[in-house]
Design a protein around this motif. Structure first.
Motif, PDB file in Angstrom:
ATOM      1  N   THR A  26     -16.849  11.500   0.360  1.00  0.00           N
ATOM      2  CA  THR A  26     -16.549  10.764  -0.873  1.00  0.00           C
ATOM      3  C   THR A  26     -16.359   9.267  -0.592  1.00  0.00           C
ATOM      4  N   VAL A  27     -16.542   8.486  -1.663  1.00  0.00           N
ATOM      5  CA  VAL A  27     -16.401   7.031  -1.563  1.00  0.00           C
ATOM      6  C   VAL A  27     -15.149   6.616  -2.318  1.00  0.00           C
ATOM      7  N   GLN A  28     -14.288   5.902  -1.628  1.00  0.00           N
ATOM      8  CA  GLN A  28     -13.095   5.422  -2.301  1.00  0.00           C
ATOM      9  C   GLN A  28     -12.935   3.920  -2.145  1.00  0.00           C
ATOM     10  N   ILE A  55     -12.244   8.094  -5.611  1.00  0.00           N
ATOM     11  CA  ILE A  55     -10.787   8.149  -5.396  1.00  0.00           C
ATOM     12  C   ILE A  55     -10.319   6.700  -5.310  1.00  0.00           C
ATOM     13  N   ILE A  56      -9.187   6.400  -5.941  1.00  0.00           N
ATOM     14  CA  ILE A  56      -8.701   5.017  -5.899  1.00  0.00           C
ATOM     15  C   ILE A  56      -7.282   4.978  -5.316  1.00  0.00           C
ATOM     16  N   ARG A  57      -7.012   3.913  -4.582  1.00  0.00           N
ATOM     17  CA  ARG A  57      -5.678   3.735  -3.976  1.00  0.00           C
ATOM     18  C   ARG A  57      -5.114   2.408  -4.439  1.00  0.00           C
ATOM     19  N   SER A  58      -3.836   2.394  -4.686  1.00  0.00           N
ATOM     20  CA  SER A  58      -3.171   1.148  -5.075  1.00  0.00           C
ATOM     21  C   SER A  58      -1.952   0.913  -4.200  1.00  0.00           C
ATOM     22  N   ALA A  59      -1.717  -0.344  -3.879  1.00  0.00           N
ATOM     23  CA  ALA A  59      -0.555  -0.713  -3.063  1.00  0.00           C
ATOM     24  C   ALA A  59       0.717  -0.567  -3.887  1.00  0.00           C
ATOM     25  N   VAL A  60       1.763  -0.062  -3.237  1.00  0.00           N
ATOM     26  CA  VAL A  60       3.051   0.100  -3.921  1.00  0.00           C
ATOM     27  C   VAL A  60       4.112  -0.662  -3.127  1.00  0.00           C
ATOM     28  N   PRO A  61       4.230  -1.974  -3.381  1.00  0.00           N
ATOM     29  CA  PRO A  61       5.154  -2.762  -2.570  1.00  0.00           C
ATOM     30  C   PRO A  61       6.619  -2.673  -3.000  1.00  0.00           C
ATOM     31  N   ASP A  62       6.880  -2.268  -4.240  1.00  0.00           N
ATOM     32  CA  ASP A  62       8.280  -2.207  -4.682  1.00  0.00           C
ATOM     33  C   ASP A  62       8.437  -1.150  -5.786  1.00  0.00           C
ATOM     34  N   MET A  63       9.678  -0.978  -6.243  1.00  0.00           N
ATOM     35  CA  MET A  63       9.968   0.105  -7.197  1.00  0.00           C
ATOM     36  C   MET A  63       9.274  -0.124  -8.548  1.00  0.00           C
ATOM     37  N   GLU A  64       9.125  -1.386  -8.933  1.00  0.00           N
ATOM     38  CA  GLU A  64       8.434  -1.651 -10.201  1.00  0.00           C
ATOM     39  C   GLU A  64       6.975  -1.173 -10.108  1.00  0.00           C
ATOM     40  N   ALA A  65       6.365  -1.417  -8.952  1.00  0.00           N
ATOM     41  CA  ALA A  65       4.977  -0.963  -8.750  1.00  0.00           C
ATOM     42  C   ALA A  65       4.937   0.573  -8.719  1.00  0.00           C
ATOM     43  N   ALA A  66       5.944   1.183  -8.089  1.00  0.00           N
ATOM     44  CA  ALA A  66       5.985   2.654  -8.021  1.00  0.00           C
ATOM     45  C   ALA A  66       6.063   3.246  -9.427  1.00  0.00           C
TER      46      ALA A  66
END
Ligand code: SF4
Length: 377
Positions: A26-28, A55-66
């Motif tokens: 797969t390509v992500q 499939i996509i990934r996103s950075a989660v640097p802090d609780m607001e992003a989470a």
């Protein structure tokens, strides 16, 4: 030619997408927006979906992003992976918010109790964990535990120099990467968790290839391939194609991401081109184009780029050739389903190397597109 000797792996399911276990590679990609900006992130993911990102990934640097991840998840159609560094609470929040997979960096999330808590949360929700080993953020010497798990390969982990010890000359970066992965694998296996996939990324291609090869022989889990910080669209695509090409040709690799300093859509395009080059995926139209030479009668480079731009909108799984001369063109591209060989003031349209039509130069692009439209798949 196709491959029938893919490395045998246990499948994991990232949302509805099967990774490993004989599934297509797969390509992500990864979003480049501020994850806290839900609207912008969703918009970018929709563009990537359109381009074929699976499939996509996103950075989660802090609780607001989470917390934003839960909202993003609701508005997209492909599985969402939360990329977690340092803070295990962010992983717990994302898992509770419904993401499809967690990526943990064993280089900076090393407290074993915290990792166990994340594993329990993933297990309850039946979501996989990617162990994302990265050359640039390996744990410090002595920085990971010596957990004795069920892994048969803990001897390598236990050979890691302890804190304060001099690093022995024969302990390579690849050893360090493999040991780091095995440490976290053993932690997960200890909790009967096997929804695992692993990446072993470095910028240096030989290091990356060796790390994946070594780990691939040791564990049954699917591998996410990538070259980290590969570079700009051109140089990064080439570097990634070289590294991933070696591994994929050997049957290693279950999902890929091309990391580029450029538009994420370019990452997806490059990913498919790599897989198409090895006959591992068949997506959209494949363009065969001659490089031009002194025999060319038209500006074949411009013609190829014009055709390429038009084909980007086509999802037809055919091979199209753009050749610069009538003498060699049809023969050199005889495996193309349809092609054009430009001559002085006219062009030949051919199928599988056989001439089917001659058109004036001014009409050649339109005529080629018509023939593509009329090509059965
Ligand atoms: Fe040169 Fe013709 Fe070959 Fe193109 S197809 S590289 S113009 S010989």
């Amino acid at each position: 030619m196709t491959y029938n000797k893919r490395r045998v792996t246990k499948p994991v399911y990232v949302g509805g997408v099967k990774v490993g276990g004989g599934a297509d590679v797969t390509v992500q990609s990864m979003t480049k927006t501020d994850t806290r900006d839900v609207k912008a992130t969703v918009r970018q993911i929709h563009e990537l979906e359109e381009a074929g990102c699976e499939i996509i990934r996103s950075a989660v640097p802090d609780m607001e992003a989470a917390q934003a991840m839960a909202e993003i998840k609701k508005q997209i159609h492909i599985p969402l992976i939360a990329d977690i560094h340092f803070h295990y609470q962010l992983a717990l929040e994302c898992a509770a918010g419904g993401v499809d997979c967690l990526r943990l960096n064993p280089g900076n999330l090393r407290n074993e109790d915290q990792v166990r808590e994340v594993v329990q949360s993933a297990k309850q929700r039946n979501i996989p964990i990617r162990i994302g080993v990265n050359f640039g953020s390996l744990p410090p010497v002595g920085g990971i535990g010596r957990t004795r798990g069920f892994s048969r390969h803990m001897d390598l982990v236990n050979r890691l120099p302890k804190a304060g010890e001099a690093q022995s000359g024969d302990y390579s970066v690849v050893d360090h990467m493999v040991a780091t992965a095995l440490w976290e694998i053993s932690l997960l296996e200890q909790q009967d968790f096997d929804q695992i996939k692993i990446s072993m990324k470095a910028f240096d291609v030989p290091t990356t290839v060796e790390a994946y090869r070594r780990l691939g022989e040791m564990v049954p889990y699917p591998l996410h391939l990538g070259i980290t910080e590969a570079g700009t669209v051109q140089s990064g695509s080439i570097r990634t194609a070289v590294g991933l090409g070696v591994l994929l040709y050997e049957g290693i690799g279950d999902t890929i991401r091309v990391s580029l300093s450029g538009d994420s859509v370019e990452e997806v395009t490059a990913g498919y081109e790599i897989l198409k080059s090895l006959n591992l995926r068949d997506k959209g139209t494949t363009l065969v184009a001659c490089p031009s030479c002194g025999r060319a009668d038209v500006d074949v480079v411009k013609l190829a780029n014009d055709v390429d731009a038009l084909l980007k909108r086509s999802d037809k799984k055919i091979k199209v050739a753009v050749m610069g001369c009538e003498v060699n063109g049809p023969g050199e591209a005889k495996d193309a389903d349809v092609g054009i060989a430009a001559g002085a003031g006219r062009a030949i349209i051919f199928r599988k190397g056989e001439k089917v039509r001659v058109v004036p130069e001014a009409e050649m692009l339109t005529a080629l597109m018509e023939e593509i439209e009329n090509t059965p798949v």
